[in-house]
Design a protein around this motif. Structure first.
Motif, short mmCIF file in Angstrom:
data_model
loop_
_atom_site.label_atom_id
_atom_site.label_comp_id
_atom_site.label_asym_id
_atom_site.label_seq_id
_atom_site.Cartn_x
_atom_site.Cartn_y
_atom_site.Cartn_z
N ILE A 267 -18.07 -67.48 -4.86
CA ILE A 267 -17.19 -66.70 -5.72
C ILE A 267 -17.25 -67.26 -7.14
CG2 ILE A 267 -14.83 -65.91 -6.10
CD1 ILE A 267 -16.09 -64.82 -3.54
N TYR A 268 -17.39 -66.38 -8.12
CA TYR A 268 -17.35 -66.78 -9.53
C TYR A 268 -15.93 -66.57 -10.03
CZ TYR A 268 -22.43 -66.94 -9.48
OH TYR A 268 -23.73 -67.28 -9.19
N LEU A 269 -15.36 -67.62 -10.59
CA LEU A 269 -13.92 -67.63 -10.85
C LEU A 269 -13.53 -67.29 -12.28
CD1 LEU A 269 -12.94 -70.78 -8.76
CD2 LEU A 269 -12.91 -68.38 -8.07
N SER A 270 -14.48 -67.09 -13.19
CA SER A 270 -14.12 -66.73 -14.56
C SER A 270 -13.58 -65.29 -14.57
CB SER A 270 -15.33 -66.83 -15.49
OG SER A 270 -15.70 -68.18 -15.65
N SER A 271 -12.38 -65.13 -15.09
CA SER A 271 -11.71 -63.83 -15.07
C SER A 271 -12.31 -62.89 -16.10
CB SER A 271 -10.22 -64.01 -15.37
OG SER A 271 -10.04 -64.41 -16.73
N PRO A 272 -12.09 -61.58 -15.94
CA PRO A 272 -12.52 -60.63 -16.98
C PRO A 272 -11.96 -60.98 -18.36
CG PRO A 272 -11.97 -59.45 -14.97
CD PRO A 272 -11.57 -60.88 -14.75
N GLU A 273 -10.71 -61.42 -18.40
CA GLU A 273 -10.09 -61.75 -19.69
C GLU A 273 -10.80 -62.94 -20.34
OE1 GLU A 273 -7.52 -59.34 -17.29
OE2 GLU A 273 -8.39 -61.30 -16.86
N TYR A 274 -11.19 -63.91 -19.53
CA TYR A 274 -11.89 -65.08 -20.06
C TYR A 274 -13.25 -64.67 -20.62
CZ TYR A 274 -13.95 -69.78 -20.14
OH TYR A 274 -14.55 -70.94 -20.52
N MET A 275 -13.96 -63.86 -19.88
CA MET A 275 -15.25 -63.38 -20.38
C MET A 275 -15.07 -62.54 -21.64
SD MET A 275 -17.87 -64.44 -18.52
CE MET A 275 -19.16 -63.21 -18.55
N ALA A 276 -14.00 -61.75 -21.69
CA ALA A 276 -13.74 -60.93 -22.87
C ALA A 276 -13.49 -61.78 -24.10
CB ALA A 276 -12.54 -60.01 -22.61
N SER A 277 -12.80 -62.89 -23.91
CA SER A 277 -12.54 -63.78 -25.05
C SER A 277 -13.85 -64.34 -25.60
CB SER A 277 -11.59 -64.91 -24.65
OG SER A 277 -12.22 -65.85 -23.79
N PHE A 278 -14.81 -64.62 -24.71
CA PHE A 278 -16.09 -65.14 -25.18
C PHE A 278 -16.97 -64.03 -25.75
CE2 PHE A 278 -15.03 -69.11 -23.21
CZ PHE A 278 -15.71 -70.03 -23.99
N ALA A 279 -16.77 -62.79 -25.31
CA ALA A 279 -17.51 -61.69 -25.92
C ALA A 279 -17.22 -61.64 -27.42
CB ALA A 279 -17.15 -60.37 -25.25
N ARG A 280 -15.96 -61.84 -27.78
CA ARG A 280 -15.58 -61.87 -29.19
C ARG A 280 -16.29 -63.03 -29.91
NH1 ARG A 280 -10.45 -60.89 -26.85
NH2 ARG A 280 -9.79 -63.05 -27.17
N ARG A 302 -15.83 -54.07 -18.48
CA ARG A 302 -14.78 -53.21 -19.06
C ARG A 302 -13.90 -54.02 -20.00
NH1 ARG A 302 -13.15 -51.54 -14.66
NH2 ARG A 302 -14.37 -49.60 -14.59
N ALA A 303 -13.52 -55.21 -19.59
CA ALA A 303 -12.69 -56.07 -20.45
C ALA A 303 -13.45 -56.49 -21.70
CB ALA A 303 -12.22 -57.30 -19.67
N MET A 304 -14.73 -56.77 -21.54
CA MET A 304 -15.54 -57.16 -22.70
C MET A 304 -15.66 -56.01 -23.69
SD MET A 304 -18.38 -59.31 -20.52
CE MET A 304 -19.47 -59.80 -21.85
N HIS A 414 7.03 -48.18 -34.10
CA HIS A 414 5.93 -49.11 -33.82
C HIS A 414 4.83 -48.33 -33.11
CE1 HIS A 414 8.53 -53.04 -33.79
NE2 HIS A 414 9.02 -52.13 -34.63
N TYR A 415 3.59 -48.54 -33.52
CA TYR A 415 2.50 -47.78 -32.90
C TYR A 415 1.33 -48.74 -32.65
CZ TYR A 415 -0.51 -43.83 -31.82
OH TYR A 415 -1.33 -42.93 -31.16
N THR A 416 0.92 -48.84 -31.38
CA THR A 416 -0.14 -49.78 -31.00
C THR A 416 -1.43 -49.06 -30.63
OG1 THR A 416 0.30 -49.83 -28.62
CG2 THR A 416 1.64 -51.27 -30.02
N CYS A 417 -2.53 -49.82 -30.70
CA CYS A 417 -3.86 -49.29 -30.37
C CYS A 417 -4.22 -49.53 -28.90
CB CYS A 417 -4.91 -49.97 -31.25
SG CYS A 417 -4.57 -49.86 -33.01
N ARG A 418 -3.37 -50.21 -28.18
CA ARG A 418 -3.69 -50.64 -26.81
C ARG A 418 -4.03 -49.46 -25.90
NH1 ARG A 418 1.03 -52.97 -25.66
NH2 ARG A 418 1.86 -50.89 -25.36
N THR A 457 -5.96 -50.28 -17.77
CA THR A 457 -7.07 -50.30 -18.72
C THR A 457 -6.57 -50.33 -20.15
OG1 THR A 457 -8.41 -49.01 -17.18
CG2 THR A 457 -9.13 -49.07 -19.48
N ALA A 458 -7.13 -51.22 -20.94
CA ALA A 458 -6.84 -51.25 -22.38
C ALA A 458 -7.90 -50.46 -23.11
CB ALA A 458 -6.80 -52.69 -22.87
#
Length: 653
Positions: A267-280, A302-304, A414-418, A457-458
């Protein structure tokens, strides 16, 4: 940044396909097949023939997640690796099938008019040692690569693959044979070549990333990068060194960390959010091609994609003169004529606002009565957060219009882009203007992982900077395609600022971009440290717009700790100590009001207004904080009605 200029006819082909924009590639094929029940001892490349629908379903999942480039299921489809399973005589058949499945998936996507995508031929290492360390000659290696690449490129782009990805390079002498074979067999097909590195950021044959970059470029690679390895952090380190050694486009496609054995499965434990942070981080490091390797799934991609959208919108804002004049026959009216808050700001009046959070259900009577009470005290504006902390609540737009119609006090939406793509954003804003909403606070928005539905989904087609640009265009009577829409929407445009954020340099930089984009005033996160506010105001002197200070009356020590630790608001130790010394809930709330009043009094000479939050629906508490600046305000006690960690704060800015 290193020049990424195109310097050869073949590389012009790469630019013709993708230009200079960021390209999101897919993730792991083997991981997905393994997760779907294919035993590890199977030949995964042969599944192109025996389980074609399974392979195609993986491709389509990645395309639906937002990948623009999908790799064929041919990583090990060379003569030497296939020989282990007895398929060495089916090299051409397996590779052609891999191309056919990927091409059908792309065509299916285009039939649905869901976007455009490209097919990359995956070419991995041969899985053997070459001379002088092994018995296989360099010519035999080149012949094996040529056999595979000939099948992948058969028919040219659109029939065969559009580009080649020579990946997980473990030895440079092998990479040389692969690239030379590709140039001989398919000279017009672009090549992305990626090494893999160890934890010391060296190729597995001992070469440095700098050496690899120079040699891969000399041999004919069109883009150079790093994939696989021990995870995104290692790949980022390699990418930074490669960038310093080449002017070619860069690629980064890491594993989702290192695998761990869990119940007999890797099992690979790096979360989608973690990978997304590195995509940036890859994007900021210069990568044009970004994707994933072992362990990455459609959820990671998708998160990336969401993460890259937000950064790209900021990148566009920094590269284009956002303050350039917009040609239009319907310029917006002067600020003072657009809304009450616009008039107050234009006249230099000290503005008072209170934040009212929408209810979790459909009954807004409490919020409307709170607005009525505050209007009676003389508060100028009620502002309404947009699903703060990514929680599911009544729409901010609905509550704004209900309060305006029932109470007669002006609101700030207030208006968000999320949650919205650029089409939805435009539709919402046109609708808001048509029903009488005149004030917009442009926010990027809290990511869904912070809220009730972390798997939601964001979108993040744009961030707050891009949103300001959109609103500014609507104010000039133009839609996002520069088509006239008639009358100006006439919004006053507010943005958020966080004086206490750890990376203050980035915050100042983004604030400057917001001002360039068209922001007309700003509202800060809650301020508990006057020095931080003073420093922020000094840093923005060159692009100062009216600033309204956020004030939050703390209700307990727990509330103060939540603000500091969970919301990352700068709350000094002295404030925590004061809240800790309050021996009862009543004394704690009184101390919170006193702290807020002190902050308001100290900040008042420096800012153009104050926004006071009403924690947990305690609206009289907000009025009490502003007693010195309101025409009429009297203390009132309101019982606690919510948990001490609930409440709204300006989210991701």
């Amino acid at each position: 940044m290193t020049d990424r200029s195109i310097d050869s006819p073949v590389q012009n082909r790469l630019q013709q396909i993708f230009g200079n924009r960021t390209v999101l590639c897919d993730g792991a094929m083997g991981t997905m097949l393994y997760d779907r029940g294919v035993f590890i001892n199977r030949c995964y490349d042969e599944l192109n023939l025996s389980q074609a629908d399974l392979v195609r379903s993986v491709h389509e999942d990645y395309l639906q997640a937002g990948a623009e480039v999908i790799e064929t299921n041919t990583f090990g489809a060379n003569r030497f690796r296939l020989q282990r399973y007895g398929f060495q005589d089916q090299v051409a058949e397996i590779n052609r099938a891999g191309v056919r499945l990927a091409r059908k998936s792309v065509e299916h996507l285009q039939e649905k008019q869901a976007g455009k995508a490209w097919v990359a031929g995956a070419v991995g290492p041969l899985g053997i040692r070459l001379e002088p360390l092994g018995k296989t000659s360099l010519q035999e290696a080149r012949d094996a690569f040529a056999e595979q690449i000939r099948a992948l490129t058969e028919g040219g782009p659109g029939v065969g693959v559009d580009l080649l990805v020579i990946e997980t390079i473990v030895a440079l002498n092998e990479a040389e044979q692969a690239i030379l074979a590709a140039r001989e067999v398919a000279p017009d097909i672009p090549i992305i070549a990626m090494v893999t590195v160890d934890d010391d950021v060296r190729c597995l044959d001992g070469a440095t990333p700098e050496t690899a970059a120079a040699r891969l470029g000399q041999w004919g690679a069109d883009a150079i990068g790093c994939n696989c390895s021990s995870g995104p952090a290692t790949v980022l380190s390699a990418l930074e060194r490669i960038a310093a050694a080449t002017g070619k486009p860069l690629a980064a496609m890491p594993n989702a960390g290192m695998p761990r054995a869990v119940d007999g499965r890797n099992i690979y434990l790096s979360s989608p959010e973690y990978m997304a942070s590195f995509a940036r981080k890859f994007l900021k490091g210069g990568a044009q091609f970004i994707g994933g390797c072992c362990g990455t799934t459609p959820s990671h991609i998708r998160a990336m994609k969401s993460s890259l959208r937000a950064v790209e919108s900021q990148k566009v804002s920094t590269q284009n003169p956002v303050s350039a004049p917009i040609e239009s026959e319907t310029p917006p009216p002067p600020l003072a004529e657009r809304s009450k808050i616009g008039k107050l700001i234009a006249e230099g009046t000290f503005v008072t606002m209170v934040e009212i959070v929408p209810p979790r259900g459909i009954d807004a009577r409490k919020e409307i009565e709170g607005a009525r009470l505050l209007a009676g005290k003389g508060v100028h504006i009620i502002n309404i957060p947009d699903s703060p902390r990514a929680s599911a609540r009544m729409s901010a737009q609905s509550l704004c219009i209900q309060i305006q119609q029932s109470v007669g006090i002006e609101t700030l939406l207030h208006y968000t882009c999320r949650d919205r793509n650029v089409l939805s954003i435009q539709s919402d804003l046109l609708g808001a203007s048509s029903i009488g909403l005149r004030n917009i606070l442009c926010l990027t928005g809290d990511p869904p992982k912070l809220g009730n539905y972390p798997d939601a989904t964001a979108v993040f087609d744009v961030d707050a900077i891009g949103l300001v640009n959109i609103v500014r265009r609507l104010n000039h009577g133009l839609d996002i395609g520069s088509n006239p829409i008639g009358a100006s929407t006439g919004f006053t445009i507010a943005v958020a600022a966080n004086p206490g954020v750890p990376d203050i340099d980035n915050e100042i930089r983004r604030f400057a971009f917001k001002v360039e984009a068209g922001a007309e005033y700003a509202i800060t996160q809650p301020v508990f440290d006057l020095k931080i506010l003073e420093t922020f105001l000094k840093r923005i002197e060159g692009f100062r717009i009216p600033v309204i200070a956020g004030i939050w009356p703390l209700t307990s020590l727990r509330n103060a700790e939540f603000m500091r630790n969970d919301l990352r608001v700068s709350v000094p130790d002295s404030i925590l100590l004061r809240m800790q010394q309050a021996s009862t809930p009543e004394l704690a709330r009184a101390e919170g009001v006193k702290i807020a009043q002190e902050m308001l009094a100290a900040a008042r000479p420096m800012v153009q207004g104050v926004q006071v939050s009403a924690p947990f629906g305690r609206y009289p508490l907000a009025a009490e904080v502003m007693a010195e600046v309101l025409p009429s305000a009297s203390p009132a006690a309101v019982p606690a009605t919510a948990t001490e960690t609930e409440g709204a704060v300006v989210g991701q800015l």
